[in-house]
Design a protein around this motif. Structure first.
Motif, PDB file in Angstrom:
ATOM      1  N   THR A  56     -26.927  74.505  -8.163  1.00  8.83           N
ATOM      2  CA  THR A  56     -27.205  73.071  -7.974  1.00  8.83           C
ATOM      3  C   THR A  56     -26.084  72.192  -8.533  1.00  8.83           C
ATOM      4  O   THR A  56     -25.329  72.622  -9.399  1.00  8.83           O
ATOM      5  CB  THR A  56     -28.517  72.694  -8.713  1.00  8.83           C
ATOM      6  OG1 THR A  56     -28.910  71.374  -8.352  1.00  8.83           O
ATOM      7  CG2 THR A  56     -28.362  72.735 -10.227  1.00  8.83           C
ATOM      8  N   SER A  60     -26.586  68.348  -2.760  1.00  4.28           N
ATOM      9  CA  SER A  60     -27.300  68.839  -3.950  1.00  4.28           C
ATOM     10  C   SER A  60     -26.682  70.089  -4.561  1.00  4.28           C
ATOM     11  O   SER A  60     -27.178  70.584  -5.573  1.00  4.28           O
ATOM     12  CB  SER A  60     -28.767  69.131  -3.588  1.00  4.28           C
ATOM     13  OG  SER A  60     -28.866  70.289  -2.791  1.00  4.28           O
ATOM     14  N   THR A 117     -31.185  61.821  -6.109  1.00  3.70           N
ATOM     15  CA  THR A 117     -31.448  63.121  -5.501  1.00  3.70           C
ATOM     16  C   THR A 117     -31.714  64.202  -6.509  1.00  3.70           C
ATOM     17  O   THR A 117     -31.090  64.276  -7.544  1.00  3.70           O
ATOM     18  CB  THR A 117     -30.193  63.588  -4.730  1.00  3.70           C
ATOM     19  OG1 THR A 117     -30.021  62.743  -3.642  1.00  3.70           O
ATOM     20  CG2 THR A 117     -30.347  65.004  -4.236  1.00  3.70           C
ATOM     21  N   THR A 118     -32.636  65.048  -6.148  1.00  2.00           N
ATOM     22  CA  THR A 118     -32.605  66.397  -6.672  1.00  2.00           C
ATOM     23  C   THR A 118     -32.451  67.275  -5.439  1.00  2.00           C
ATOM     24  O   THR A 118     -32.558  66.797  -4.324  1.00  2.00           O
ATOM     25  CB  THR A 118     -33.900  66.731  -7.420  1.00  2.00           C
ATOM     26  OG1 THR A 118     -34.997  66.502  -6.547  1.00  2.00           O
ATOM     27  CG2 THR A 118     -34.040  65.854  -8.648  1.00  2.00           C
ATOM     28  N   GLY A 119     -32.198  68.535  -5.638  1.00  2.24           N
ATOM     29  CA  GLY A 119     -31.993  69.369  -4.457  1.00  2.24           C
ATOM     30  C   GLY A 119     -32.039  70.818  -4.851  1.00  2.24           C
ATOM     31  O   GLY A 119     -33.102  71.316  -5.160  1.00  2.24           O
ATOM     32  N   THR A 120     -30.884  71.444  -4.898  1.00  7.65           N
ATOM     33  CA  THR A 120     -30.816  72.811  -5.426  1.00  7.65           C
ATOM     34  C   THR A 120     -31.193  73.858  -4.378  1.00  7.65           C
ATOM     35  O   THR A 120     -32.018  73.633  -3.508  1.00  7.65           O
ATOM     36  CB  THR A 120     -31.760  72.989  -6.641  1.00  7.65           C
ATOM     37  OG1 THR A 120     -31.477  71.991  -7.601  1.00  7.65           O
ATOM     38  CG2 THR A 120     -31.652  74.357  -7.277  1.00  7.65           C
TER      39      THR A 120
END
Ligand code: ASP
Length: 412
Positions: free
Chosen positions: A273, A88, A252-255
């Motif tokens: 990100t 991410s 995906t998201t993440g960060t």
């Protein structure tokens, strides 16, 4: 520490500062003819996402040793950016739909009240440090795309291909089996719930512990099994197959966001990100947007976000939170207000809000803090959490607006 204790300490500290929360969801000024001077926290504090590495402890030691709050925050960001297994951020981040990794980041330095940001930058791993370099070396706040890459190289950053072999394989797998859908958006009048599932009925429903739909659980299991077999045929190594299948179903998201405060009362925030996996090239989320993905006001506090960037931009989440605290809200109350604004943008329509998620990480100048999320649990039913270090490094459950599990936005 329990939520109630956090709130109690928070209110006590604000009372000392001349402001106090009164009762759930309400705040009021304490009239006082002799305001008590601001007391910085006795110990530094860091609030962030789980990192799974040693950088939070190291950053804390940096703060104890007198390091600048932004340098400490960047230390954590860089740990993630350097980790090819974190898909991410930075090296190993999942690419856009063309297979190119594009990074977003921003920083705010409380003591000097400065900010820097980069967006859609390619081939430069340390996006957060690049944002700081924009802040320090230019009079600009934000540089994007090719310009940001050239600026980085001119400033001595190393140009490299950020697409790791694992990320490339997951991308190829998505190309083969994903559907590249990005519209109409959830906020469009033309949006329709996924054909073969809905939040309370259909394959996705099994992800929600409160609304189980066992008759569809098998469908999900079958789909995962089918995708895992396809992943095997595409030469994806065993440990990665499940993740690859999940990335196809739910991009995906993440960060990483980090807010850091020292015992002088100085604070900074940083967010970095690779953004939403498989995004349209050039798409920019909330992470590099000052006031959305990150906001720090040396007089008040610092906040940042991970989650659906589009929604956070529309409520200027991090700025909203800091501004709520300016008006006397506790960190938790301030975070909840930003989450309620996201919900309000959808007229509180749960059928749509099920597809969204957001976590806010919040620190107030006196050391009070909170982590708040739109939904209570992850897909696996595990409570959403955040990481705090204030001398003791720990994970705490987020306070949340809705009980249940987000579905993430994807038409399935
Ligand atoms: N907020 C990021 C974005 O929208 C992604 C995330 O935090 O998960 O790009």
């Amino acid at each position: 520490m329990s939520t109630s204790r956090r709130d109690f300490l928070s209110r006590t500290a604000m009372a000392a500062a001349g402001t106090v929360g009164v009762g759930a969801g309400e705040t009021a000024r304490v009239p006082g003819d002799r305001p008590v001077p601001y007391q910085p926290p006795k110990k530094p504090i860091i609030v962030t996402r789980e990192t799974g590495d040693t950088t939070v402890a190291e950053a804390y030691a940096m703060l104890e040793g007198g390091a600048d709050t932004l340098d400490a925050a960047l230390h954590i960001c860089q740990g993630r950016e350097d980790d090819p297994k974190d898909h991410s951020v930075g090296l190993g981040g999942l690419p856009n739909e063309d297979g190119v990794v594009e990074l977003d980041a921003c920083v705010m330095h409380g003591p000097t009240r400065r900010a820097g940001s980069v967006a859609a930058v390619q081939n430069i791993r340390h996006a957060a440090l690049l944002a700081k370099t924009v802040m320090q070396r230019t009079w600009h706040v934000m540089i994007v795309g090719k310009g940001a890459e050239q600026f980085a190289v001119d400033e001595g950053f190393h140009r490299e291909n950020l697409l790791t072999d694992d990320a490339r394989k997951i991308w190829l797998f998505w190309k083969e089996h994903g559907n590249g859908w990005w519209g109409p958006g959830l906020d469009s009048p033309d949006w329709k719930p996924p054909a073969i599932g809905s939040p309370t009925q259909g394959p996705m429903a099994m992800l929600m512990p409160r609304h189980p739909a066992p008759e569809y659980a098998q469908t999900i299991r079958d789909t995962m099994r089918r995708l895992s077999a396809m992943a095997e045929r595409m030469g994806i190594r065993p440990e990665l197959r499940r993740e690859a299948a999940l990335q196809v179903l739910w991009p995906t998201t993440g960060t990483i966001h980090v807010s850091a405060l020292n015992t002088k009362g100085e604070m900074s925030g940083a967010t970095t990100t690779s953004g939403l996996a498989w995004k349209i090239p050039g798409r920019v989320g909330d992470s590099p947007i000052i006031g959305a993905g990150c906001y720090t006001d040396q007089d008040i506090g610092s906040a940042g976000a991970t989650g659906n960037g589009e929604e956070n931009i529309k409520v200027a989440g991090a700025h909203t939170i800091v501004d709520q605290m300016r008006q006397g809200a506790t960190p938790k109350e301030a975070g909840m207000e930003a989450l309620r604004r996201i919900a309000r943008n959808y007229n509180n329509d749960m059928a749509k809000l099920r597809y969204l998620d957001m976590i806010y990480y919040i620190v107030r100048r006196d050391g009070a803090y909170a982590g708040v999320s739109l939904w209570s649990t992850r897909g696996t039913g595990v409570r959403k959490n955040f990481v705090v270090h204030d001398g003791v490094l720990r994970t705490e459950p987020c306070d949340y607006l809705y009980e249940g599990t987000t579905l993430s936005i994807h038409p399935f």
